[in-house]
Scaffold this motif. Structure first.
Motif, PDB file in Angstrom:
ATOM      1  N   LYS A  22       0.850  -1.187   0.000  1.00 38.33           N
ATOM      2  CA  LYS A  22       0.000   0.000   0.000  1.00 38.33           C
ATOM      3  C   LYS A  22       0.884   1.236   0.000  1.00 38.33           C
ATOM      4  O   LYS A  22       1.732   1.401   0.877  1.00 38.33           O
ATOM      5  CB  LYS A  22      -0.908   0.013   1.232  1.00 38.33           C
ATOM      6  N   ASP A  24       0.796   5.488  -0.548  1.00 38.86           N
ATOM      7  CA  ASP A  24       0.148   6.761  -0.805  1.00 38.86           C
ATOM      8  C   ASP A  24       1.122   7.863  -0.397  1.00 38.86           C
ATOM      9  O   ASP A  24       2.214   7.594   0.119  1.00 38.86           O
ATOM     10  CB  ASP A  24      -1.198   6.888  -0.070  1.00 38.86           C
ATOM     11  N   LEU A  25       0.744   9.099  -0.647  1.00 33.97           N
ATOM     12  CA  LEU A  25       1.655  10.218  -0.413  1.00 33.97           C
ATOM     13  C   LEU A  25       2.045  10.313   1.059  1.00 33.97           C
ATOM     14  O   LEU A  25       3.204  10.615   1.382  1.00 33.97           O
ATOM     15  CB  LEU A  25       1.001  11.518  -0.882  1.00 33.97           C
ATOM     16  N   ASP A  26       1.097  10.043   1.951  1.00 30.01           N
ATOM     17  CA  ASP A  26       1.400  10.108   3.382  1.00 30.01           C
ATOM     18  C   ASP A  26       2.452   9.075   3.771  1.00 30.01           C
ATOM     19  O   ASP A  26       3.395   9.373   4.512  1.00 30.01           O
ATOM     20  CB  ASP A  26       0.123   9.879   4.199  1.00 30.01           C
ATOM     21  N   THR A  27       2.286   7.858   3.270  1.00 27.18           N
ATOM     22  CA  THR A  27       3.227   6.782   3.593  1.00 27.18           C
ATOM     23  C   THR A  27       4.631   7.107   3.101  1.00 27.18           C
ATOM     24  O   THR A  27       5.618   6.949   3.828  1.00 27.18           O
ATOM     25  CB  THR A  27       2.756   5.461   2.958  1.00 27.18           C
ATOM     26  N   LYS A  36       4.005  15.930   3.014  1.00 32.00           N
ATOM     27  CA  LYS A  36       3.463  15.394   1.766  1.00 32.00           C
ATOM     28  C   LYS A  36       3.280  16.496   0.724  1.00 32.00           C
ATOM     29  O   LYS A  36       3.367  16.242  -0.474  1.00 32.00           O
ATOM     30  CB  LYS A  36       2.158  14.652   2.009  1.00 32.00           C
ATOM     31  N   HIS A  40       4.996  16.261  -2.877  1.00 31.84           N
ATOM     32  CA  HIS A  40       4.187  16.340  -4.093  1.00 31.84           C
ATOM     33  C   HIS A  40       4.772  17.362  -5.070  1.00 31.84           C
ATOM     34  O   HIS A  40       4.950  17.067  -6.258  1.00 31.84           O
ATOM     35  CB  HIS A  40       2.750  16.722  -3.740  1.00 31.84           C
ATOM     36  N   HIS A  52       1.584   9.821  -7.616  1.00 33.31           N
ATOM     37  CA  HIS A  52       0.482   8.883  -7.867  1.00 33.31           C
ATOM     38  C   HIS A  52       0.551   8.317  -9.274  1.00 33.31           C
ATOM     39  O   HIS A  52       0.424   7.104  -9.483  1.00 33.31           O
ATOM     40  CB  HIS A  52      -0.860   9.581  -7.651  1.00 33.31           C
ATOM     41  N   GLN A  56       1.275   4.431 -10.322  1.00 34.16           N
ATOM     42  CA  GLN A  56       0.280   3.708 -11.115  1.00 34.16           C
ATOM     43  C   GLN A  56       0.891   3.143 -12.388  1.00 34.16           C
ATOM     44  O   GLN A  56       0.687   1.958 -12.718  1.00 34.16           O
ATOM     45  CB  GLN A  56      -0.880   4.636 -11.466  1.00 34.16           C
TER      46      GLN A  56
END
Length: 283
Positions: A22, A24-27, A36, A40, A52, A56
């Protein structure tokens, strides 16, 4: 700049090591100790992709590899790619690869949407505060290794890459004087293939770190002055709204190209863009 490159490299290494987990930007931000919001902005500014989109496209590329080179069920591949259902995986895979996973598997031909970003090397011209004009040169056979390094870096804009076939075409273009290159030391930062018979730009790529340094315009000036000889120039890219587009349409329109007919190339719906030749009296 070199510090920023090191930071992005650390982010990419973390992403690559956790592609099947998993993410995401937070992780990612927690793992590399950035906010974050800073992560970004920095990632998008340095690579031209959001984190992201990079994740992907990398996951779908690895999934495509498994479809061709393994017997894993499509559901298992979907889960490894981070999707909770085969249906969700099939939808995004089809949107970017233009065919569903089962048909891609049947074709038995792997090609990447996104390869791992490699930003190794010394990029001396990024530190140069002077806005020196770029001078595009005709590529030589000795440029093929660094040319191909850049091809792998910008593969997101050019689907269905077959490296062996590409190198064969590149060699022909070099011999014909239809391959242009811009280099920073030993690193290719811009590449272009042109067809003098059709007036078409067959391939144009800019190193992600040099996206804001006017390389496409320098190529276009060289093509118009020495290769096109006053004729109309064309180029094709993704159609409007295509999820596979990572900014190519915007760049082409920004160079002054106008939309022309819709096409299908390598199974991808594309659109031709045309740059009209200047008529006498044009500004």
């Amino acid at each position: 700049m070199q510090k920023n490159i090191q930071n992005i490299t650390a982010v990419i290494e973390y992403i690559e090591a956790h592609l099947t987990e998993k993410l995401d930007l937070d992780t990612i931000a927690d793992a590399v100790h950035y906010s974050k919001y800073h992560l970004h902005r920095m990632f998008a500014d340095m690579t031209g992709l959001t984190a992201h989109d990079y994740i992907q496209r990398r996951r779908l590329t690895e999934a495509a590899k498994l479809l061709v080179f393994s017997d894993k069920p499509i559901l298992e591949i979907a889960l490894l790619a981070g999707y909770e259902s085969q249906q969700a995986f099939t939808g995004i895979f089809t949107a970017l690869y233009k065919m569903p996973p089962n048909r891609y598997r049947e074709n038995e031909r792997f090609y990447p949407l996104q390869l791992k970003y490699s930003l190794e090397g010394s990029y001396s011209m990024l530190e140069n505060k002077e806005n020196r004009p770029w001078e595009a040169a005709f590529a030589q056979e000795t440029d093929i290794p660094c040319w191909m390094e850049l091809v792998r870096l910008v593969v997101d804009g050019f689907p269905c890459l077959d490296e062996e076939e590409y190198v064969r075409i590149l060699q022909e273009k070099i011999r014909a004087g239809q391959a242009l290159i811009l280099k920073d030391g030993g690193i290719a930062v811009g590449i272009l293939l042109f067809d003098t018979e059709t007036g078409n730009i067959d391939f144009m790529g800019t190193h992600p770190l040099y996206r804001k340094m006017g390389i496409p315009r320098a190529f276009l000036n060289k093509v118009m002055d020495e290769l096109a000889k006053g004729r109309e120039i064309s180029i094709t890219t993704y159609r409007e709204g295509d999820k596979a587009d990572t900014g190519q349409r915007r760049e082409i329109k920004g160079l002054g190209f106008a939309e022309a007919e819709l096409l299908v190339e390598f199974g991808y719906p594309t659109q031709r863009f045309v740059l009209k030749k200047e008529e006498p009296g044009d500004a």
